[in-house]
Design a protein around this motif. Structure first.
Motif, mmCIF file in Angstrom:
data_model
loop_
_atom_site.group_PDB
_atom_site.id
_atom_site.type_symbol
_atom_site.label_atom_id
_atom_site.label_comp_id
_atom_site.label_asym_id
_atom_site.label_seq_id
_atom_site.Cartn_x
_atom_site.Cartn_y
_atom_site.Cartn_z
ATOM 1 N N PHE A 105 -27.805 45.840 2.985
ATOM 2 C CA PHE A 105 -28.048 44.648 2.446
ATOM 3 C C PHE A 105 -27.134 43.538 2.381
ATOM 4 O O PHE A 105 -25.595 44.140 2.121
ATOM 5 C CB PHE A 105 -28.806 44.683 1.118
ATOM 6 N N THR B 161 -32.212 45.512 -5.760
ATOM 7 C CA THR B 161 -32.898 44.677 -4.565
ATOM 8 C C THR B 161 -34.372 45.100 -4.776
ATOM 9 O O THR B 161 -34.873 46.179 -4.873
ATOM 10 C CB THR B 161 -32.574 45.133 -2.973
ATOM 11 N N SER B 162 -35.138 44.147 -4.617
ATOM 12 C CA SER B 162 -36.564 44.405 -5.121
ATOM 13 C C SER B 162 -37.404 45.162 -3.600
ATOM 14 O O SER B 162 -36.958 45.141 -2.680
ATOM 15 C CB SER B 162 -37.640 42.948 -5.214
ATOM 16 N N GLU C 15 -30.305 41.891 6.145
ATOM 17 C CA GLU C 15 -31.582 40.890 6.281
ATOM 18 C C GLU C 15 -30.883 39.656 6.925
ATOM 19 O O GLU C 15 -31.894 38.819 7.347
ATOM 20 C CB GLU C 15 -32.216 40.737 4.952
ATOM 21 N N SER D 130 -38.854 43.643 3.635
ATOM 22 C CA SER D 130 -38.524 42.608 4.810
ATOM 23 C C SER D 130 -37.199 42.873 5.283
ATOM 24 O O SER D 130 -37.116 42.392 6.567
ATOM 25 C CB SER D 130 -38.438 41.345 3.771
ATOM 26 N N ALA D 131 -36.058 43.179 4.630
ATOM 27 C CA ALA D 131 -35.070 43.384 5.348
ATOM 28 C C ALA D 131 -34.904 44.457 6.387
ATOM 29 O O ALA D 131 -34.518 44.417 7.648
ATOM 30 C CB ALA D 131 -33.760 43.864 4.451
ATOM 31 N N ASP E 262 -38.151 42.809 -0.887
ATOM 32 C CA ASP E 262 -36.994 42.371 -0.292
ATOM 33 C C ASP E 262 -36.407 43.568 0.691
ATOM 34 O O ASP E 262 -35.975 43.418 1.846
ATOM 35 C CB ASP E 262 -35.847 41.971 -1.081
ATOM 36 N N ARG E 263 -36.385 44.615 0.406
ATOM 37 C CA ARG E 263 -36.082 46.043 1.054
ATOM 38 C C ARG E 263 -36.938 46.170 2.140
ATOM 39 O O ARG E 263 -36.381 46.493 3.383
ATOM 40 C CB ARG E 263 -36.576 47.266 0.164
#
Length: 194
Positions: A164, A19-20, A187, A26-27, A23-24
């Motif tokens: 996630f 997971t980028s 997320e 944002s989640a 994205d981490r």
């Protein structure tokens, strides 16, 4: 079943680690907007979180929100021997040190028993539709909250997993001592047991 769980843990760690960073982040912030989570974060409630390690979903945005809302925030401390976690208060007087497994923990004289917590946000490697939880394999959360299995109706504290969406699997192999969650946030959504 042990081999099956080991293989699944390895696959899920790889998925989670892929997971980028964007994205981490944002989640982690997305979780602060879910009404079922916000209902738990009320003034005076005893809420436990975890310090994220490695590729675990960060609980820090929720921790900050809980402190802002007047919750009493606690973090788990892994014991030097045994599998029962104890919980130490996080506040402005806490001094941090490195605990077991290189997990940072605050040093504070104020502790809370697992039975006295209102809600616990837990890390995990995998989950399924029934909200069965696959942890790291140490059994710390399963042991600490084993008393919940003996209750017929009152299930305090509530256990809410943070993960996630890539950690979701169709079905987990479960042992009688494995904990099931009362809710789980990713997320994309907040899940309740089916």
């Amino acid at each position: 079943m042990i081999t099956q769980k080991s293989q699944l843990r390895r696959q899920l760690r790889q998925s989670r680690a892929a997971t980028s960073i964007a994205d981490r982040q944002s989640a982690a912030w997305a979780l602060t907007h879910y009404p079922p989570i916000l209902q738990q974060l009320r003034r005076g409630k005893k809420i436990a979180f975890y310090v994220p390690v490695g590729s675990e979903l960060s609980a820090w945005p929720l921790i900050f929100l809980a402190l802002q809302r007047g919750c009493l925030v606690y973090l788990p401390v892994v014991p030097e021997s045994g599998r029962k976690l104890h919980f130490v208060r996080l506040n402005q007087h806490a001094v941090w040190h490195v605990g077991a497994y290189d997990i940072p923990v605050p040093f504070n004289t104020e502790h809370c028993q697992a039975r006295d917590l209102d809600t616990v946000f837990v890390p995990l490697l995998g989950f399924d539709e029934s909200l069965a939880r696959l942890g790291q394999g140490g059994g710390f959360y399963d042991t600490t909250f084993a008393f919940r299995r003996h209750r017929q109706s009152w299930k305090k504290p509530r256990l809410i997993g943070l993960a996630f969406e890539c950690q979701r699997v169709p079905a987990l192999p479960c042992e009688p001592w494995d904990l099931c969650l009362d809710g789980l946030a990713t997320e994309l959504s907040f899940y309740r047991p089916i």
